[in-house]
Design a protein around this motif. Structure first.
Motif, PDB file in Angstrom:
ATOM      1  N   GLU B  44     -20.505 -61.944 -33.861  1.00  0.00           N
ATOM      2  CA  GLU B  44     -21.435 -63.008 -34.230  1.00  0.00           C
ATOM      3  C   GLU B  44     -22.852 -62.449 -34.189  1.00  0.00           C
ATOM      4  N   PHE B  45     -23.546 -62.504 -35.321  1.00  0.00           N
ATOM      5  CA  PHE B  45     -24.907 -61.996 -35.389  1.00  0.00           C
ATOM      6  C   PHE B  45     -25.836 -62.847 -34.545  1.00  0.00           C
ATOM      7  N   LEU B  46     -26.724 -62.197 -33.799  1.00  0.00           N
ATOM      8  CA  LEU B  46     -27.708 -62.922 -32.999  1.00  0.00           C
ATOM      9  C   LEU B  46     -29.120 -62.748 -33.557  1.00  0.00           C
ATOM     10  N   ILE B  47     -29.577 -61.501 -33.658  1.00  0.00           N
ATOM     11  CA  ILE B  47     -30.961 -61.245 -34.039  1.00  0.00           C
ATOM     12  C   ILE B  47     -31.085 -59.804 -34.496  1.00  0.00           C
ATOM     13  N   TYR B  48     -32.067 -59.547 -35.386  1.00  0.00           N
ATOM     14  CA  TYR B  48     -32.341 -58.162 -35.690  1.00  0.00           C
ATOM     15  C   TYR B  48     -33.841 -57.900 -35.703  1.00  0.00           C
ATOM     16  N   PHE B  49     -34.189 -56.670 -35.369  1.00  0.00           N
ATOM     17  CA  PHE B  49     -35.566 -56.214 -35.319  1.00  0.00           C
ATOM     18  C   PHE B  49     -35.787 -55.115 -36.349  1.00  0.00           C
ATOM     19  N   GLN B  50     -36.933 -55.189 -36.977  1.00  0.00           N
ATOM     20  CA  GLN B  50     -37.423 -54.090 -37.789  1.00  0.00           C
ATOM     21  C   GLN B  50     -38.736 -53.666 -37.119  1.00  0.00           C
ATOM     22  N   ASN B  52     -40.993 -53.698 -34.151  1.00  0.00           N
ATOM     23  CA  ASN B  52     -41.093 -54.644 -33.043  1.00  0.00           C
ATOM     24  C   ASN B  52     -40.976 -56.096 -33.475  1.00  0.00           C
ATOM     25  N   SER B  53     -40.911 -56.337 -34.758  1.00  0.00           N
ATOM     26  CA  SER B  53     -40.850 -57.722 -35.209  1.00  0.00           C
ATOM     27  C   SER B  53     -39.403 -58.118 -35.509  1.00  0.00           C
ATOM     28  N   ALA B  67     -35.131 -62.549 -27.302  1.00  0.00           N
ATOM     29  CA  ALA B  67     -35.071 -61.091 -27.319  1.00  0.00           C
ATOM     30  C   ALA B  67     -36.427 -60.544 -27.693  1.00  0.00           C
ATOM     31  N   GLU B  68     -36.700 -59.362 -27.207  1.00  0.00           N
ATOM     32  CA  GLU B  68     -37.923 -58.681 -27.591  1.00  0.00           C
ATOM     33  C   GLU B  68     -37.642 -57.186 -27.725  1.00  0.00           C
ATOM     34  N   ARG B  69     -38.535 -56.550 -28.430  1.00  0.00           N
ATOM     35  CA  ARG B  69     -38.446 -55.104 -28.591  1.00  0.00           C
ATOM     36  C   ARG B  69     -39.865 -54.550 -28.450  1.00  0.00           C
ATOM     37  N   THR B  70     -39.990 -53.526 -27.674  1.00  0.00           N
ATOM     38  CA  THR B  70     -41.306 -52.948 -27.415  1.00  0.00           C
ATOM     39  C   THR B  70     -41.352 -51.487 -27.843  1.00  0.00           C
ATOM     40  N   LEU B  77     -32.406 -58.430 -24.362  1.00  0.00           N
ATOM     41  CA  LEU B  77     -31.895 -59.760 -24.702  1.00  0.00           C
ATOM     42  C   LEU B  77     -31.824 -60.547 -23.393  1.00  0.00           C
ATOM     43  N   THR B  78     -32.491 -61.686 -23.376  1.00  0.00           N
ATOM     44  CA  THR B  78     -32.534 -62.506 -22.166  1.00  0.00           C
ATOM     45  C   THR B  78     -31.792 -63.815 -22.405  1.00  0.00           C
TER      46      THR B  78
END
Lengths: 110, 113
Positions: B44-50, B52-53, B67-70, B77-78
Motif C-alpha cells: 500500500e503506497f503511503l508517500i513519496y519524496f523527490q 526533500n519535498s 513523514a519528512e526527509r532531510t 515516518l512517524t
C-alpha cells in the motif's frame, strides 16, 4: 483511479514446466510496468521492467514478461520453472509512483 | 550506502504510543518511497519524496501518519497514537529518478499490542 490486478492468489506448477503469473493494469496512457519478487523473510527484489520499445522484456533468473497494450496485460513467464522460484511475485505500474498488485504466490513442486 | 537501510527492523509498541521509523536511502537517490505491507497483503503506497519535498502524500491513512526527509537523504515516518490496525511491515524504497526502478529496504515490522 489507477490499479494493478493480479487475479490469482496462488499458482502451482511442476518443476520443469512453463509458468505464467498474470497481471493486468488500469493506468491511463503508457505506464511503466515492473515485476518484483519477495522471498520469505527477505526484501522485494527487482525482476524486470517495461518502459517502452520491445513488448517482450527479459529479466533476472530467466524470467520474461510480455507487454500487451490492447489487453492491458503484463504477464510474467518462465519457460522452465525451478523449485527455487517459489516466492511471492508482485506486479506494479505507474508514473510518479508505483501501484502494486496484491501479489501471487508461486509454488513450484518437485 | 550499498543498499537501503531501515531501522529498527522490528518494533513492538503499546497502543497509543508514538513510533518513528527510519530509512537511509542509497546515496544519491533523489526519490524515496514509503509503502506498507500488511500480513499476506500487497503493498500500500503511503508517500513519496523527490528531494526533500513530498509531491504525493495521498496514501497516508490518517493525520496520525507523517513523514519528512532531510538533506535529500534520511527519511522518518512517524505514527502518532498507534492503533492495532497500524501493525504491518513498513517498507522504504529509493530510486535514482522517477520510474528508474526501486531498491527496497528490508522493512520495519511494527507490532502494536
Amino acid at each position: 483511479a489507477q490499479s494493478v490486478a493480479q487475479p490469482e492468489d496462488q499458482v502451482n506448477v511442476a518443476e520443469g514446466n512453463p509458468l505464467t503469473v498474470k497481471c493486468t493494469y488500469s493506468v491511463s496512457g503508457n505506464p511503466y510496468l515492473f515485476w518484483y519478487v519477495q522471498y520469505p523473510n527477505r526484501g522485494l527484489q527487482f525482476l524486470l521492467k517495461y518502459i517502452t520499445g520491445d513488448n517482450l522484456v527479459k529479466g533476472s533468473y530467466g524470467f520474461e514478461a510480455e507487454f500487451n497494450k490492447s489487453q492491458t496485460s503484463f504477464h510474467l513467464k518462465k519457460p522452465s520453472a525451478l523449485v527455487s522460484d517459489s516466492a511471492l511475485y508482485f506486479c506494479a505500474g505507474g508514473y510518479n509512483k508505483l501501484i502494486f498488485g496484491a501479489g501471487t504466490r508461486l509454488a513450484v513442486h518437485p | 550506502g550499498a543498499g537501503v537501510s531501515q531501522s529498527p527492523s522490528n518494533k513492538v509498541t503499546e497502543k497509543g504510543k508514538d513510533v518513528e521509523l527510519r530509512c537511509d536511502p542509497i546515496s544519491g537517490h533523489t526519490a524515496l518511497y514509503w509503502y506498507r505491507q500488511s500480513l499476506g497483503q500487497g503493498l500500500e503506497f503511503l508517500i513519496y519524496f523527490q528531494g526533500n519535498s513530498a509531491p504525493d502524500k495521498s496514501g497516508l491513512p490518517s493525520d496520525r501518519f507523517s513523514a519528512e526527509r532531510t538533506g535529500g537523504s534520511v527519511s522518518t515516518l512517524t505514527i502518532q497514537r498507534t492503533q492495532q490496525e497500524d501493525s504491518a511491515v513498513y517498507l522504504c524504497a529509493s530510486s535514482p529518478g522517477q520510474m528508474r526502478g526501486y531498491t527496497f529496504g528490508s522493512g520495519t515490522r511494527l507490532t502494536v499490542v
